[in-house]
Design a protein around this motif. Structure first.
Motif, PDB file in Angstrom:
ATOM      1  N   ARG A   2       0.821  -1.215   0.000  1.00 54.39           N
ATOM      2  CA  ARG A   2       0.000   0.000   0.000  1.00 54.39           C
ATOM      3  C   ARG A   2       0.853   1.263   0.000  1.00 54.39           C
ATOM      4  O   ARG A   2       0.427   2.287  -0.508  1.00 54.39           O
ATOM      5  N   GLN A   3       2.042   1.195   0.544  1.00 54.50           N
ATOM      6  CA  GLN A   3       2.931   2.354   0.480  1.00 54.50           C
ATOM      7  C   GLN A   3       3.312   2.649  -0.969  1.00 54.50           C
ATOM      8  O   GLN A   3       3.390   3.804  -1.373  1.00 54.50           O
ATOM      9  N   THR A   4       3.529   1.609  -1.747  1.00 55.66           N
ATOM     10  CA  THR A   4       3.850   1.786  -3.162  1.00 55.66           C
ATOM     11  C   THR A   4       2.642   2.344  -3.902  1.00 55.66           C
ATOM     12  O   THR A   4       2.772   3.250  -4.728  1.00 55.66           O
ATOM     13  N   ILE A   5       1.467   1.834  -3.591  1.00 51.21           N
ATOM     14  CA  ILE A   5       0.230   2.321  -4.201  1.00 51.21           C
ATOM     15  C   ILE A   5       0.069   3.820  -3.939  1.00 51.21           C
ATOM     16  O   ILE A   5      -0.284   4.586  -4.836  1.00 51.21           O
ATOM     17  N   ALA A   6       0.354   4.225  -2.720  1.00 51.34           N
ATOM     18  CA  ALA A   6       0.166   5.631  -2.332  1.00 51.34           C
ATOM     19  C   ALA A   6       1.049   6.588  -3.125  1.00 51.34           C
ATOM     20  O   ALA A   6       0.751   7.778  -3.199  1.00 51.34           O
ATOM     21  N   LEU A   7       2.104   6.080  -3.747  1.00 47.88           N
ATOM     22  CA  LEU A   7       2.972   6.940  -4.540  1.00 47.88           C
ATOM     23  C   LEU A   7       2.317   7.402  -5.842  1.00 47.88           C
ATOM     24  O   LEU A   7       2.717   8.416  -6.404  1.00 47.88           O
ATOM     25  N   VAL A   8       1.328   6.652  -6.328  1.00 45.82           N
ATOM     26  CA  VAL A   8       0.703   7.020  -7.612  1.00 45.82           C
ATOM     27  C   VAL A   8      -0.769   7.365  -7.516  1.00 45.82           C
ATOM     28  O   VAL A   8      -1.369   7.778  -8.502  1.00 45.82           O
ATOM     29  N   LEU A   9      -1.379   7.191  -6.359  1.00 44.03           N
ATOM     30  CA  LEU A   9      -2.780   7.550  -6.180  1.00 44.03           C
ATOM     31  C   LEU A   9      -2.880   8.641  -5.134  1.00 44.03           C
ATOM     32  O   LEU A   9      -2.109   8.644  -4.190  1.00 44.03           O
ATOM     33  N   GLU A  14       0.674  14.302  -9.161  1.00 47.07           N
ATOM     34  CA  GLU A  14       1.839  13.790  -9.860  1.00 47.07           C
ATOM     35  C   GLU A  14       2.613  12.883  -8.902  1.00 47.07           C
ATOM     36  O   GLU A  14       2.615  13.128  -7.701  1.00 47.07           O
ATOM     37  N   PRO A  15       3.274  11.841  -9.423  1.00 49.71           N
ATOM     38  CA  PRO A  15       4.122  11.040  -8.534  1.00 49.71           C
ATOM     39  C   PRO A  15       5.192  11.936  -7.907  1.00 49.71           C
ATOM     40  O   PRO A  15       5.569  12.958  -8.477  1.00 49.71           O
ATOM     41  N   PRO A  16       5.677  11.585  -6.731  1.00 46.92           N
ATOM     42  CA  PRO A  16       6.668  12.420  -6.052  1.00 46.92           C
ATOM     43  C   PRO A  16       7.902  12.649  -6.919  1.00 46.92           C
ATOM     44  O   PRO A  16       8.295  11.786  -7.701  1.00 46.92           O
ATOM     45  N   ALA A  17       8.483  13.810  -6.757  1.00 46.38           N
ATOM     46  CA  ALA A  17       9.706  14.129  -7.491  1.00 46.38           C
ATOM     47  C   ALA A  17      10.774  13.111  -7.138  1.00 46.38           C
ATOM     48  O   ALA A  17      10.884  12.679  -5.995  1.00 46.38           O
ATOM     49  N   GLY A  18      11.544  12.732  -8.127  1.00 51.04           N
ATOM     50  CA  GLY A  18      12.622  11.779  -7.913  1.00 51.04           C
ATOM     51  C   GLY A  18      12.207  10.328  -8.012  1.00 51.04           C
ATOM     52  O   GLY A  18      13.044   9.442  -7.895  1.00 51.04           O
ATOM     53  N   ALA A 140       0.007   6.761  13.023  1.00 52.23           N
ATOM     54  CA  ALA A 140      -0.661   7.954  12.507  1.00 52.23           C
ATOM     55  C   ALA A 140      -0.050   9.220  13.087  1.00 52.23           C
ATOM     56  O   ALA A 140      -0.011  10.261  12.427  1.00 52.23           O
ATOM     57  N   ASP A 141       0.439   9.119  14.326  1.00 55.27           N
ATOM     58  CA  ASP A 141       1.022  10.280  14.997  1.00 55.27           C
ATOM     59  C   ASP A 141       2.505  10.463  14.701  1.00 55.27           C
ATOM     60  O   ASP A 141       3.075  11.478  15.039  1.00 55.27           O
ATOM     61  N   ALA A 142       3.128   9.470  14.074  1.00 55.54           N
ATOM     62  CA  ALA A 142       4.563   9.548  13.787  1.00 55.54           C
ATOM     63  C   ALA A 142       4.807  10.551  12.648  1.00 55.54           C
ATOM     64  O   ALA A 142       3.967  10.702  11.756  1.00 55.54           O
ATOM     65  N   PRO A 143       5.937  11.232  12.689  1.00 58.74           N
ATOM     66  CA  PRO A 143       6.252  12.158  11.589  1.00 58.74           C
ATOM     67  C   PRO A 143       6.341  11.391  10.269  1.00 58.74           C
ATOM     68  O   PRO A 143       6.862  10.275  10.229  1.00 58.74           O
ATOM     69  N   ARG A 144       5.785  11.980   9.215  1.00 58.20           N
ATOM     70  CA  ARG A 144       5.773  11.336   7.902  1.00 58.20           C
ATOM     71  C   ARG A 144       6.621  12.153   6.958  1.00 58.20           C
ATOM     72  O   ARG A 144       6.597  13.372   6.996  1.00 58.20           O
ATOM     73  N   PRO A 145       7.382  11.487   6.071  1.00 58.86           N
ATOM     74  CA  PRO A 145       8.170  12.240   5.105  1.00 58.86           C
ATOM     75  C   PRO A 145       7.259  13.032   4.173  1.00 58.86           C
ATOM     76  O   PRO A 145       6.169  12.581   3.827  1.00 58.86           O
ATOM     77  N   ARG A 146       7.671  14.208   3.803  1.00 55.11           N
ATOM     78  CA  ARG A 146       6.886  15.054   2.892  1.00 55.11           C
ATOM     79  C   ARG A 146       7.059  14.564   1.479  1.00 55.11           C
ATOM     80  O   ARG A 146       8.118  14.142   1.087  1.00 55.11           O
ATOM     81  N   ARG A 147       5.985  14.673   0.719  1.00 53.93           N
ATOM     82  CA  ARG A 147       6.014  14.292  -0.701  1.00 53.93           C
ATOM     83  C   ARG A 147       6.364  15.476  -1.533  1.00 53.93           C
ATOM     84  O   ARG A 147       6.081  16.563  -1.272  1.00 53.93           O
TER      85      ARG A 147
END
Length: 147
Positions: A2-9, A14-18, A140-147
Motif C-alpha cells: 500500500r505504500q507503493t500504491i500511495a505513490l501514484v494515487l 503527480e508522482p513524487p519528485a525523484g 498515525a502520529d509519527a512524523p511522515r516524510p513530505r512528498r
C-alpha cells in the motif's frame, strides 16, 4: 504494497519528485505477482456460490489482464499504466484482507491485531480517500516524510 500504491494515487496528483516511474511500475508488477496467487488460493477455498469468492476471482482475472498489458505510447501513458496497476493492487490488497481477516498497517507493515483501534489512512495522508487502508494510532502520529 500500500505504500507503493500511495505513490501514484490519487490520480490527480503527480508522482513524487525523484520517483522513477519505470521502477515504480516494476515494483507494482512485482507486488501483484506475489499477491495474485495468494488471493486466488484463498478465494478458491470458498464455496462456488460465495460472493466474496466471485469478486476476488474477478479481481484476480482483471489483475492478470493488467499484468499482460503494457504501457501505451504517448506522454503520460507510463503514469496512467502505473495508476491502473496501483488501483488493481489496492483491490487485491482489500480482497486479501477480507479473505484472511488480516489487516496490515501501511505505515509500519505490521499486522493490526485490533482493527477497531486503527485509524483510516485518509485521516493521516493526502490520499483523499483513494486508499482505504488503516494504520496503528501510534503510526498515525509519527512524523511522515513530505512528498
Amino acid at each position: 504494497m500500500r505504500q507503493t500504491i500511495a505513490l501514484v494515487l490519487p490520480p490527480d496528483d503527480e508522482p513524487p519528485a525523484g520517483v522513477d516511474i519505470a521502477t515504480l511500475t516494476a515494483t507494482l508488477r512485482g507486488h501483484m505477482g506475489l499477491i495474485v496467487p495468494e488471493v486466488e488460493s484463498k478465494a478458491l477455498t470458498l464455496d462456488k456460490d460465495d460472493i466474496p469468492r466471485y469478486c476476488a476471482l474477478a479481481c484476480v482475472g482483471e489483475a492478470r489482464g493488467k499484468l499482460r498489458a503494457q504501457s501505451g505510447p504517448g506522454l503520460g501513458a507510463d503514469v496512467a499504466y502505473a495508476r491502473k496497476l496501483a488501483r488493481s493492487l489496492a483491490a487485491l490488497c482489500d480482497h486479501f484482507e477480507t479473505l484472511t481477516g488480516q489487516v496490515m498497517c501501511v505505515a509500519c507493515d505490521r499486522a493490526i491485531h485490533r482493527p477497531e483501534d486503527a485509524v483510516p489512512l485518509d485521516r493521516v495522508s493526502n490520499s483523499a480517500g483513494a486508499i482505504t487502508a488503516r494504520v496503528h494510532p501510534d503510526c498515525a502520529d509519527a512524523p511522515r516524510p513530505r512528498r
